[in-house]
Design an enzyme around this catalytic site. Structure first.
Site, short mmCIF file in Angstrom:
data_model
loop_
_atom_site.label_atom_id
_atom_site.label_comp_id
_atom_site.label_asym_id
_atom_site.label_seq_id
_atom_site.Cartn_x
_atom_site.Cartn_y
_atom_site.Cartn_z
CB THR A 72 -8.66 0.50 7.84
OG1 THR A 72 -8.86 1.72 7.12
CG2 THR A 72 -9.49 0.51 9.10
CB ALA A 200 -3.10 -2.40 -3.23
CG HIS A 201 -7.30 1.98 -2.09
ND1 HIS A 201 -7.80 3.26 -2.10
CD2 HIS A 201 -7.27 1.59 -0.81
CE1 HIS A 201 -8.08 3.63 -0.85
NE2 HIS A 201 -7.75 2.63 -0.05
CB CYS A 325 -19.05 16.34 5.97
SG CYS A 325 -20.67 17.07 6.02
C1 PLP Z 1 -6.15 5.81 2.98
C2 PLP Z 1 -5.39 5.81 4.25
C3 PLP Z 1 -5.58 4.80 5.23
C4 PLP Z 1 -6.64 3.74 5.08
O1 PLP Z 1 -6.28 2.77 4.13
P1 PLP Z 1 -7.42 1.79 3.54
O2 PLP Z 1 -6.67 0.82 2.71
O3 PLP Z 1 -8.34 2.66 2.75
O4 PLP Z 1 -8.10 1.16 4.70
C5 PLP Z 1 -4.80 4.83 6.35
N1 PLP Z 1 -3.85 5.78 6.54
C6 PLP Z 1 -3.65 6.76 5.63
C7 PLP Z 1 -2.58 7.76 5.89
C8 PLP Z 1 -4.40 6.81 4.47
O5 PLP Z 1 -4.20 7.78 3.59
#
Ligand code: PLP
Length: 391
Positions: A72, A200-201, A325
């Site tokens: 983000t 990373a997550h 939602c």
């Molecule tokens: C998860 C995701 C994000 C956001 O990443 P975060 O590290 O959760 O802020 C942005 N773009 C895409 C395509 C995602 O799948």
């Protein structure tokens, strides 16, 4: 009850080796990498080693990697930072209609400030046509941002072609690679991007840490100002343990990427074929040929995705709906809405996203449970026309 987590596109568990690599950086090697003493030096060296290994994984130079708090922040930095640093040159941004909200919402903010944003519609199968991107370019275009793979329906966009067009016109090109980084090859030399976001997550690393790749010479204003860390590109004390974990996760990914896509796409195809075969009035969203190995997105005619999700959760299966939602009403996802799909399929989609721990038993369980759930919900639905079941 047996449980199966099939929502890896939302987030992944931290790999044990990642956690182990991170632990010393809480209570033992805790110095601030910006400090001049040896405590700081220890932390700084660890961060720079991590930066070097992530840069190599991405095909980038070490000073082209800026650590952030996640996808983000990286996306916000690109949209707002490029707009700010290039506003004397132009006020036009090109992106797609199916981007993550971390791209779309900053674009909407810029529109309120007088910028113009072209949201390229998708053609069949949710693919962005490079020709459409080229046709949208004006003398005022300062950025093109197209995601690598869509997080809801898993389609992989033709980045190399779009990148070549951007380069030809001398326009900075960004990609949100959060869904691909660590899953399929992502190399900034191959796809010719100037800016790239990763998190990373989504690859078995910790939450709250990500990166922004900034190609040498690209001017971009910082989102966060303060102590001028990261060569003034992103202020704030570095998330040392998070960065160490991120590097470990990419190191593991470099290895699993050799075999995992093949294994997991076989499971994906089994689930797609099984669901389409066993349940009538089902529809696969997104092309099969240009698709993430772990993504399945299917609409189940006449059933609300939210109801399906909750029924599956009650049976120990985690997935997600294609729709967000909102507080009062169920709104069809902007990604599904980008293509004109039949009304009764709009709010009826489920996304399954597979991961390292997913095995054949997880797939069999969904195939055993879901047909009955869909049938039951269709029976009690006031909207579902039995006639539709006959097709
Ligand atoms: C998860 C995701 C994000 C956001 O990443 P975060 O590290 O959760 O802020 C942005 N773009 C895409 C395509 C995602 O799948």
């Amino acid at each position: 009850m047996e449980r199966g987590y099939l929502d890896h596109a939302a987030t992944t568990p931290v790999a044990p080796a990642v956690l182990e690599a991170m632990l010393p950086y809480f209570g033992q090697i805790y110095g601030n990498p910006g400090s001049a003493h040896s405590w700081g030096g220890e932390a700084r060296r660890a961060v720079e080693e991590a930066r070097g290994s992530i840069a190599a994984f991405l095909g980038a130079a070490i000073n082209e990697i800026v650590f952030t708090s996640g996808g983000t922040e990286s996306n916000n930095t690109v949209i707002k930072g490029i707009a700010e640093s290039n506003k004397a040159r132009g006020n036009h941004i090109i992106t797609s209609a199916i981007e993550h909200h971390a791209i779309l919402n900053p674009c909407h903010t810029l529109e309120r400030k007088g910028f113009e944003v072209t949201y390229i519609p998708v053609n069949n199968d949710w693919l962005v046509s490079p020709k459409d991107v080229e046709a949208a370019i004006t003398a005022k275009t300062i950025l093109i941002s197209i995601m690598h793979a869509n997080n809801e329906i898993g389609v992989i966009e033709p980045l190399a072609k779009i990148g070549a067009i951007a380069r030809q016109h001398g326009i900075p090109f960004h990609t949100d690679a959060v869904q691909t980084f660590g899953h399929i090859p992502v190399n900034v030399a191959d796809i010719e991007v100037d800016l790239l976001s990763a998190s990373a997550h989504k690859l078995y690393g910790p939450k709250g840490v990500g990166l922004l790749y900034i190609h040498q010479g690209i001017k971009i204003s910082p989102l966060l100002e303060g102590g001028e860390q990261e060569a003034k590109r992103r202020s704030s004390t570095l998330n040392v343990s998070g960065i160490i974990g991120f590097a470990k996760a990419t190191e593991l990914a470099a290895d699993t990427m050799k075999t995992e896509p093949e294994r997991i796409s076989a499971l994906r195809d089994k689930l797609i074929d099984g669901l389409l075969g066993k349940i009538k009035d089902t529809h696969l969203n997104g092309t099969r040929s240009s698709r993430l190995p772990n993504n399945i997105n299917i609409s189940f005619g006449g059933v609300e995705g939210e109801a399906l999700l909750l029924s599956l959760d009650a049976q120990g299966i985690a997935c997600s709906t294609g729709s967000a939602c909102t507080s009062a009403k169920l709104e069809t996802s902007h990604v599904l809405k980008a293509l004109a799909i039949p009304h009764h399929l709009g709010n009826s989609s489920l996304r399954f996203s597979l991961g390292k721990a997913t095995n054949d038993k997880d797939i069999e369980r969904v195939l055993a449970v879901l047909p009955g759930v869909v049938d039951r919900l269709r029976t009690i639905s006031p909207f579902y026309q039995p006639a539709e079941r006959e097709d």
